[in-house]
Design a protein around this motif. Structure first.
Motif, PDB file in Angstrom:
ATOM      1  N   ASN A 142      38.373  -0.931  76.883  1.00  0.00           N
ATOM      2  CA  ASN A 142      38.809  -1.637  75.676  1.00  0.00           C
ATOM      3  C   ASN A 142      38.250  -3.060  75.700  1.00  0.00           C
ATOM      4  O   ASN A 142      37.730  -3.520  76.716  1.00  0.00           O
ATOM      5  CB  ASN A 142      40.338  -1.572  75.526  1.00  0.00           C
ATOM      6  N   PRO A 143      38.357  -3.795  74.595  1.00  0.00           N
ATOM      7  CA  PRO A 143      37.715  -5.116  74.526  1.00  0.00           C
ATOM      8  C   PRO A 143      38.421  -6.249  75.288  1.00  0.00           C
ATOM      9  O   PRO A 143      37.925  -7.375  75.291  1.00  0.00           O
ATOM     10  CB  PRO A 143      37.689  -5.416  73.023  1.00  0.00           C
ATOM     11  N   GLN A 144      39.548  -5.970  75.928  1.00  0.00           N
ATOM     12  CA  GLN A 144      40.225  -7.031  76.689  1.00  0.00           C
ATOM     13  C   GLN A 144      39.291  -7.565  77.776  1.00  0.00           C
ATOM     14  O   GLN A 144      38.528  -6.818  78.374  1.00  0.00           O
ATOM     15  CB  GLN A 144      41.507  -6.488  77.337  1.00  0.00           C
ATOM     16  N   PRO A 145      39.357  -8.866  78.068  1.00  0.00           N
ATOM     17  CA  PRO A 145      38.433  -9.452  79.055  1.00  0.00           C
ATOM     18  C   PRO A 145      38.772  -9.046  80.497  1.00  0.00           C
ATOM     19  O   PRO A 145      39.906  -8.703  80.807  1.00  0.00           O
ATOM     20  CB  PRO A 145      38.626 -10.960  78.863  1.00  0.00           C
ATOM     21  N   TRP A 146      37.771  -9.127  81.335  1.00  0.00           N
ATOM     22  CA  TRP A 146      37.920  -8.931  82.776  1.00  0.00           C
ATOM     23  C   TRP A 146      38.130 -10.296  83.416  1.00  0.00           C
ATOM     24  O   TRP A 146      37.585 -11.296  82.952  1.00  0.00           O
ATOM     25  CB  TRP A 146      36.668  -8.283  83.370  1.00  0.00           C
ATOM     26  N   PHE A 147      38.917 -10.332  84.501  1.00  0.00           N
ATOM     27  CA  PHE A 147      39.180 -11.565  85.239  1.00  0.00           C
ATOM     28  C   PHE A 147      38.772 -11.368  86.690  1.00  0.00           C
ATOM     29  O   PHE A 147      38.874 -10.272  87.222  1.00  0.00           O
ATOM     30  CB  PHE A 147      40.669 -11.925  85.184  1.00  0.00           C
TER      31      PHE A 147
END
Length: 168
Positions: free
Chosen positions: A22-27
Motif C-alpha cells: 500500500n502507499p504508506q511510507p516505509w521507516f
C-alpha cells in the motif's frame, strides 16, 4: 530452543502481505525498512486479539532487499518477538547459532511455513540471507523489553493459556 511454531494458522497472512504494497511510507528501524500495521488489521486475527489482551505490542512489515544479508546479531532491546514470513517461499534463509564461537559453528535454519507465526528467541545469535526477491516479514515488537519478557516465558504462556484452549 531458538524458535517455537504457534499451532494455529494466521487468518490475516494475505492481508498483511498486501499491506506491504500500500502507499504508506516505509521507516528505518534497526537497519530494516518497516511499515507499521494498523491495529484494526491485527485485531482481525484470533491469536492477536488474545495476545493483545495480555501484552502491549506493535506489529510491522519488514522489507529486506534482494541480495542482502542482515548480519549475525542478538536484539538489543527485545527478548522475544513473533515473526511470520509473508513472501511466498523464495530464497531467503533465517538461521540461529546458539553456540556461535570461533569462525566455524553449527547453525539451525528456521524453515518458515505459510501463514504460520513463530515465537522468535531474539537473544540467540541469528541472521538472514536474502537472495533474488524482496523479502517481506511480519514482526511483533513487545512493549516489555528483554528484562521483562523472555522467550521462555512467552512460549509457556502461549502453550498453557492459548493452545490448551484449542485442545478442549
Amino acid at each position: 530452543m531458538n524458535y517455537y511454531e504457534i499451532k494455529t494458522k494466521s487468518t490475516i497472512a494475505k492481508e498483511l502481505y498486501d499491506y506491504a504494497f500500500n502507499p504508506q511510507p516505509w521507516f528505518s528501524h534497526y537497519n530494516f525498512n518497516v511499515k507499521p500495521i494498523p491495529t484494526e488489521l491485527i485485531a482481525q486475527d484470533n491469536f492477536f486479539r488474545w495476545l493483545h489482551a495480555r501484552y502491549g505490542f506493535v506489529v510491522g512489515v519488514l522489507k529486506l532487499d534482494p541480495y542482502t544479508c542482515y548480519d549475525w546479531h542478538t536484539d538489543t532491546r527485545r527478548g522475544v518477538g513473533i515473526n511470520m514470513l509473508l513472501t511466498p517461499f523464495d530464497r531467503s534463509v533465517c538461521a540461529f547459532a546458539p553456540n556461535k564461537d570461533g569462525i566455524v559453528f553449527e547453525i539451525e535454519e528456521l524453515k518458515y511455513k505459510p501463514a504460520t507465526y513463530y515465537i522468535f528467541n531474539t537473544q540467540v545469535p541469528h541472521t538472514v540471507y536474502n537472495f533474488e526477491t524482496t523479502r517481506y516479514l511480519m514482526s511483533v515488537e513487545f512493549v516489555k523489553d528483554k528484562d521483562e519478557l523472555s522467550f521462555d516465558n512467552l512460549v509457556k504462556d502461549i502453550k498453557d493459556n492459548y493452545e490448551e484452549d484449542f485442545k478442549k
